[in-house]
Design a protein around this motif. Structure first.
Motif, PDB file in Angstrom:
ATOM      1  N   UNK A 118      -9.163 -50.121 -52.608  1.00 39.90           N
ATOM      2  CA  UNK A 118     -11.091 -49.779 -53.624  1.00 39.90           C
ATOM      3  C   UNK A 118     -10.825 -51.080 -54.679  1.00 39.90           C
ATOM      4  N   UNK A 119      -9.966 -51.075 -55.415  1.00 36.57           N
ATOM      5  CA  UNK A 119     -10.449 -51.545 -56.405  1.00 36.57           C
ATOM      6  C   UNK A 119      -9.550 -53.415 -56.324  1.00 36.57           C
ATOM      7  N   UNK A 120      -8.733 -53.376 -56.107  1.00 34.08           N
ATOM      8  CA  UNK A 120      -8.155 -54.742 -54.709  1.00 34.08           C
ATOM      9  C   UNK A 120      -8.966 -55.990 -54.407  1.00 34.08           C
ATOM     10  N   UNK A 121      -9.806 -55.082 -53.524  1.00 35.45           N
ATOM     11  CA  UNK A 121     -10.206 -55.448 -52.579  1.00 35.45           C
ATOM     12  C   UNK A 121     -11.852 -55.088 -52.556  1.00 35.45           C
ATOM     13  N   UNK A 122     -11.735 -54.388 -54.287  1.00 36.21           N
ATOM     14  CA  UNK A 122     -13.123 -55.504 -54.837  1.00 36.21           C
ATOM     15  C   UNK A 122     -13.303 -56.575 -55.888  1.00 36.21           C
ATOM     16  N   UNK A 123     -12.588 -56.398 -56.416  1.00 35.43           N
ATOM     17  CA  UNK A 123     -11.037 -57.872 -56.650  1.00 35.43           C
ATOM     18  C   UNK A 123     -11.764 -58.565 -55.566  1.00 35.43           C
ATOM     19  N   UNK A 124     -11.215 -58.713 -54.649  1.00 37.73           N
ATOM     20  CA  UNK A 124     -10.936 -60.153 -53.403  1.00 37.73           C
ATOM     21  C   UNK A 124     -12.792 -60.253 -52.731  1.00 37.73           C
ATOM     22  N   UNK A 125     -14.035 -58.901 -53.094  1.00 38.05           N
ATOM     23  CA  UNK A 125     -14.918 -59.088 -53.056  1.00 38.05           C
ATOM     24  C   UNK A 125     -16.103 -60.151 -53.960  1.00 38.05           C
ATOM     25  N   UNK A 126     -15.595 -60.091 -54.771  1.00 33.70           N
ATOM     26  CA  UNK A 126     -16.122 -61.028 -55.861  1.00 33.70           C
ATOM     27  C   UNK A 126     -15.512 -62.191 -55.957  1.00 33.70           C
ATOM     28  N   UNK A 127     -14.772 -62.691 -55.072  1.00 34.88           N
ATOM     29  CA  UNK A 127     -14.093 -63.743 -55.324  1.00 34.88           C
ATOM     30  C   UNK A 127     -13.709 -64.939 -54.068  1.00 34.88           C
ATOM     31  N   UNK A 128     -14.057 -63.833 -52.779  1.00 39.29           N
ATOM     32  CA  UNK A 128     -14.073 -64.634 -51.352  1.00 39.29           C
ATOM     33  C   UNK A 128     -15.301 -64.013 -50.981  1.00 39.29           C
ATOM     34  N   UNK A 129     -16.194 -64.468 -49.985  1.00 42.64           N
ATOM     35  CA  UNK A 129     -16.606 -64.839 -48.787  1.00 42.64           C
ATOM     36  C   UNK A 129     -16.345 -63.240 -47.905  1.00 42.64           C
ATOM     37  N   UNK A 130     -18.148 -62.735 -49.086  1.00 43.96           N
ATOM     38  CA  UNK A 130     -18.086 -61.445 -48.789  1.00 43.96           C
ATOM     39  C   UNK A 130     -18.535 -60.894 -47.121  1.00 43.96           C
ATOM     40  N   UNK A 131     -19.274 -61.765 -46.641  1.00 41.41           N
ATOM     41  CA  UNK A 131     -20.116 -62.071 -45.362  1.00 41.41           C
ATOM     42  C   UNK A 131     -18.375 -61.599 -44.108  1.00 41.41           C
ATOM     43  N   UNK A 132     -17.455 -62.485 -44.329  1.00 42.61           N
ATOM     44  CA  UNK A 132     -16.230 -62.579 -43.178  1.00 42.61           C
ATOM     45  C   UNK A 132     -15.542 -61.199 -44.371  1.00 42.61           C
TER      46      UNK A 132
END
Length: 405
Positions: free
Chosen positions: A274-288
């Motif tokens: 959860x937290x690693x992908x939360x970090x990814x969601x803050x930096x990359x395209x959330x729609x994709x």
């Protein structure tokens, strides 16, 4: 007396927020562990009471319908009057319904208990998510929702395994009593240590704006797309939880501990990521990221009904956990963006209602499908509905943020 510096005030506020977040998440984890003690075994108990597929779906759907009704109302009032009281009421209901399961003796009893438990769910989930949204800084929504989901999925991951061990060692009632005890522990923790959220507002302006919040949220293109997505995800997730224990028991002769282990494989993977992908969601395209996770869920769910061996189910549920780990913080972060304009409690209530509707439709629909077409076809049809919903929502969630009020 020297004035307190802005930096000192910010540091104090930051520390206070961290303590509040830690208290909320630890208490939520404790409560969810208790709730998850019994989730895998309710379908088995219902079958022992003589429930068919439709009645089994009805038992699970009774929870979601009461939660769907409760969440937007509770979310709205928590924006006005604060969060803590509603959290306490929800945890009290969870604790009492855990003990009530011990007294149940029929499908009707279980349906009534699940109906009451759904009210508790509506109180706890919408309000706790709104509380985290109150604390989350801008551009950190994914990480904060990632931490929230760690508590959620970590609890759901540990609970079935521990509950399975309790059931195998001491009988079904031990799992129910454990749920009641842990719910009470979470209640005491929130009562003593969680401060009230400081974002609520009783002003006339706030009360007037809330009346139009529902229409305002669902008039935005992106939010409609997110609503459809959350409904579809729960439509696919619920059947996998409800009917997997039946599949594992009837086809694979799995023990309660083995059932708990398979479910734990999914939820613990989801919690860990959860937290690693939360970090990814803050930096990359959330729609994709959202669309990729939905495609992955559709494929995985379609294969569950084909499982013949315990290791098949273990691998598929682990893959499902990875897809959920991508989806949950990413989608939740998109919702928090809208919550800043319309009120966190109101927004979370509406979008959790979408999940509850998906649970309701998924519970009843999957029961009917499996009664009519069997386990394999039922899961295939559920997966195809999610895939279609993905294509419908894709252009909607691509609406630019500038369209959001």
């Amino acid at each position: 007396m020297l004035p307190v510096s802005t930096n000192s005030q910010n540091e104090t506020e930051s520390l206070s927020n961290k303590i509040a977040l830690a208290t909320l998440l630890v208490s939520l984890f404790i409560a969810i562990v208790g709730i998850a003690f019994v989730i895998p075994f309710l379908p088995i108990l219902a079958v022992d009471y003589g429930a068919n597929g439709f009645e089994l779906g009805l038992i699970m759907a009774s929870f979601s319908i009461s939660m769907a009704i409760t969440q937007p109302i509770v979310g709205l009032f928590s924006d006005r009057h604060g969060r803590k009281l509603f959290l306490l009421a929800g945890l009290a209901i969870y604790s009492l319904t855990g003990f009530a399961y011990v007294l149940s003796s029929s499908v009707i009893d279980m349906s009534l208990i699940r109906l009451i438990q759904g009210v508790g769910g509506g109180l706890v989930f919408a309000v706790s998510m709104a509380y985290v949204g109150d604390l989350a800084p801008e551009e950190h929504e994914g990480r904060y929702m990632g931490m929230y989901n760690v508590a959620m999925f970590g609890g759901f991951g540990c609970g079935p395994l521990i509950g399975g061990i309790l059931k195998d060692a001491f009988g079904m009632n031990a799992s129910f009593i454990g749920m009641g005890v842990l719910g009470a522990m979470a209640f005491v923790s929130i009562l003593l240590f969680l401060p009230e959220s400081r974002t609520h507002n009783n002003s006339e302006e706030q009360q007037e704006s809330i009346g139009s919040a529902f229409t305002g949220i669902l008039s935005e293109t992106r939010m409609v797309g997110i609503f459809i997505i959350r409904l579809a995800v729960m439509f696919s997730m619920v059947p996998s939880f409800i009917f997997l224990p039946i599949l594992l028991t009837d086809v694979m002769q799995a023990s309660a501990t083995q059932i708990g282990l398979v479910i734990t494989s999914r939820t613990m993977v989801t919690a860990a990521l959860q937290y690693p992908f939360g970090w990814v969601a803050d930096r990359y395209n959330r729609v994709l990221l959202t669309i990729l996770s939905l495609f992955g869920m559709s494929i995985t769910v379609s294969l569950i009904g084909l499982s013949q061996e315990l290791w098949h189910a273990f691998i598929l549920f682990t893959l499902l956990g990875v897809m959920e780990a991508i989806f949950q913080p990413t989608n939740s972060a998109m919702i928090l963006e809208g919550g800043r304009s319309h009120g966190m409690g109101t927004t979370m209530g509406i979008f959790n209602t979408a999940m509850s509707i998906g649970m309701f439709v998924g519970s009843l629909g999957a029961g009917v499908l499996i009664d009519a077409f069997g386990m394999q076809a039922g899961f295939m049809i559920v997966a195809s509905v999610v895939l279609c919903s993905t294509f419908v929502s894709w252009p909607l969630i691509r609406a630019p943020l500038s369209q959001m009020k």
